[in-house]
Design an enzyme around this catalytic site. Structure first.
Site, PDB file in Angstrom:
ATOM      1  N   ASP A  60       0.841  -1.200   0.000  1.00 27.08           N
ATOM      2  CA  ASP A  60       0.000   0.000   0.000  1.00 27.08           C
ATOM      3  C   ASP A  60       0.877   1.251   0.000  1.00 27.08           C
ATOM      4  O   ASP A  60       1.547   1.557   0.978  1.00 27.08           O
ATOM      5  CB  ASP A  60      -0.882  -0.002   1.255  1.00 27.08           C
ATOM      6  CG  ASP A  60      -1.817   1.197   1.280  1.00 27.08           C
ATOM      7  OD1 ASP A  60      -2.971   1.053   0.833  1.00 27.08           O
ATOM      8  OD2 ASP A  60      -1.392   2.285   1.736  1.00 27.08           O
ATOM      9  N   TYR A 117       3.450   9.818  -0.850  1.00 25.78           N
ATOM     10  CA  TYR A 117       4.507   9.245  -0.007  1.00 25.78           C
ATOM     11  C   TYR A 117       5.881   9.372  -0.683  1.00 25.78           C
ATOM     12  O   TYR A 117       6.904   9.140  -0.049  1.00 25.78           O
ATOM     13  CB  TYR A 117       4.274   7.745   0.274  1.00 25.78           C
ATOM     14  CG  TYR A 117       2.993   7.376   0.962  1.00 25.78           C
ATOM     15  CD1 TYR A 117       2.156   8.328   1.546  1.00 25.78           C
ATOM     16  CD2 TYR A 117       2.606   6.037   1.047  1.00 25.78           C
ATOM     17  CE1 TYR A 117       0.973   7.954   2.169  1.00 25.78           C
ATOM     18  CE2 TYR A 117       1.435   5.662   1.682  1.00 25.78           C
ATOM     19  CZ  TYR A 117       0.614   6.619   2.223  1.00 25.78           C
ATOM     20  OH  TYR A 117      -0.554   6.235   2.836  1.00 25.78           O
ATOM     21  N   LYS A 140      -2.657   5.998  -4.392  1.00 22.77           N
ATOM     22  CA  LYS A 140      -3.743   6.938  -4.059  1.00 22.77           C
ATOM     23  C   LYS A 140      -3.591   8.254  -4.802  1.00 22.77           C
ATOM     24  O   LYS A 140      -2.475   8.741  -4.999  1.00 22.77           O
ATOM     25  CB  LYS A 140      -3.760   7.196  -2.544  1.00 22.77           C
ATOM     26  CG  LYS A 140      -3.689   5.911  -1.726  1.00 22.77           C
ATOM     27  CD  LYS A 140      -3.799   6.125  -0.232  1.00 22.77           C
ATOM     28  CE  LYS A 140      -3.482   4.828   0.514  1.00 22.77           C
ATOM     29  NZ  LYS A 140      -2.065   4.636   0.793  1.00 22.77           N
ATOM     30  N   HIS A 149      -7.438   9.868  -1.929  1.00 24.33           N
ATOM     31  CA  HIS A 149      -6.686   9.844  -0.673  1.00 24.33           C
ATOM     32  C   HIS A 149      -7.440  10.521   0.476  1.00 24.33           C
ATOM     33  O   HIS A 149      -7.458  10.021   1.592  1.00 24.33           O
ATOM     34  CB  HIS A 149      -5.311  10.495  -0.869  1.00 24.33           C
ATOM     35  CG  HIS A 149      -4.275   9.997   0.084  1.00 24.33           C
ATOM     36  ND1 HIS A 149      -2.942   9.891  -0.244  1.00 24.33           N
ATOM     37  CD2 HIS A 149      -4.372   9.557   1.360  1.00 24.33           C
ATOM     38  CE1 HIS A 149      -2.287   9.408   0.795  1.00 24.33           C
ATOM     39  NE2 HIS A 149      -3.131   9.206   1.783  1.00 24.33           N
TER      40      HIS A 149
END
Ligand code: A2P
Length: 271
Positions: free
Chosen positions: A45, A50, A75, A108
């Site tokens: 994930d 990120y 996301k 998200h």
């Protein structure tokens, strides 16, 4: 329930019930994903924001495991929702990952424009670039609004869930609408690893607090995404299929809820 267990999503796809989360894994991401795949994880994930999609993709390729055996989630970030750059954002994520489809693409956060973004994701799903579509950080009110305007019910809602933070109302709504709930920060980013009541259960089963918490979530029917960059913990977090909490112990764990978030509140976030 064993480590190969998958949950059937409302769109017919199957998803492994335990994933490696890579939020804040930074430069350790590639090694963590490789360690996880070696340990038997088949679900990773990540998210555009990120900034580690490339490392995830590299690890997947280097593992030698066939693409279709690994479930990859990423996301859609808030800026791209607000500026309606859905297609461009997905293409960037696919390029970063080096993949030609993602198994799961999530909105998200419920940023302004999320309904329009979701409708575009429905098209991208039809084009084969996304297998399953879902949302993250949606409370019941966001889901009600979404469901009244879209064609496809999301297969997933990924929300902060751990012993001190259970949004029962949202979870119940998801259950009623066949939306699978995934827990981000299942360990409360580590904050739940010193709760005495959980320590008692850990002692009873000769398990760690992390293992008891993850097991409790799985028994509640919630998919877990523990994050770790340490191989021993990555292995430990998957080794939760050889014990079972009793009905009373599940109730005891449920009573630890304080509605205390470690992360932002979906009803008032400013990013
Ligand atoms: P690390 O990455 O250094 O191993 P969450 O998934 O709830 O956000 O929790 C992640 C945090 O908990 C990270 O700080 C991670 O640290 C730590 N962690 C993950 N698994 C374990 C474990 N089995 N035991 C102790 N700490 C853990």
């Amino acid at each position: 329930m064993n480590q190969d267990t998958k949950v059937l999503l409302n769109d017919g796809h199957r998803m492994p019930i335990i994933a490696l989360g890579v939020w804040q894994s930074q430069e350790d991401t590639k090694k963590a994903v490789l360690d996880a795949l070696k340990a038997g994880y088949r679900h990773i994930d990540t998210a555009f924001v990120y900034d580690n999609e490339r490392a995830v993709g590299e690890a997947i390729r280097e593992s030698g495991i066939p693409r279709n055996e690994i479930f990859v989630t990423t996301k859609l970030w808030n800026d791209d929702i607000r500026s309606y750059k859905i297609r461009e954002a997905l293409k960037t994520s696919l390029d970063n990952l080096g993949l030609d489809y993602v198994d799961l693409y999530l909105i998200h956060w419920p940023a302004e424009g999320y309904v329009e973004a979701y409708l575009e994701m429905e098209k991208l799903q039809k084009e084969g670039l996304i297998r399953s579509i879902g949302v993250s950080n949606f409370r019941k009110s966001h889901l009600e609004n979404l469901l009244s305007q879209v064609h496809i019910i999301p297969s997933i809602n990924q929300i902060e869930t751990n012993p001190q933070m259970v949004d029962e109302e949202t979870i119940q709504f998801c259950k009623e609408n066949k939306i699978v709930v995934e827990a981000w920060s299942p360990l409360g980013s580590g904050a739940c690893l010193s709760i005495p009541a959980i320590q008692i259960l850990a002692n009873k089963y000769h398990k760690s607090l992390a293992q008891v918490i993850l097991r409790w979530l799985l028994q509640k029917g919630i998919v877990v995404l523990p994050k770790s960059i340490h191989e021993n913990r990555i292995i430990e977090n998957m080794n939760i299929f050889d014990f079972e909490l009793t009905h009373e112990e599940m109730n005891l764990m449920n009573q630890l809820n304080q509605h205390k978030r470690t992360g932002p509140d979906p009803d008032c976030f400013n990013f």
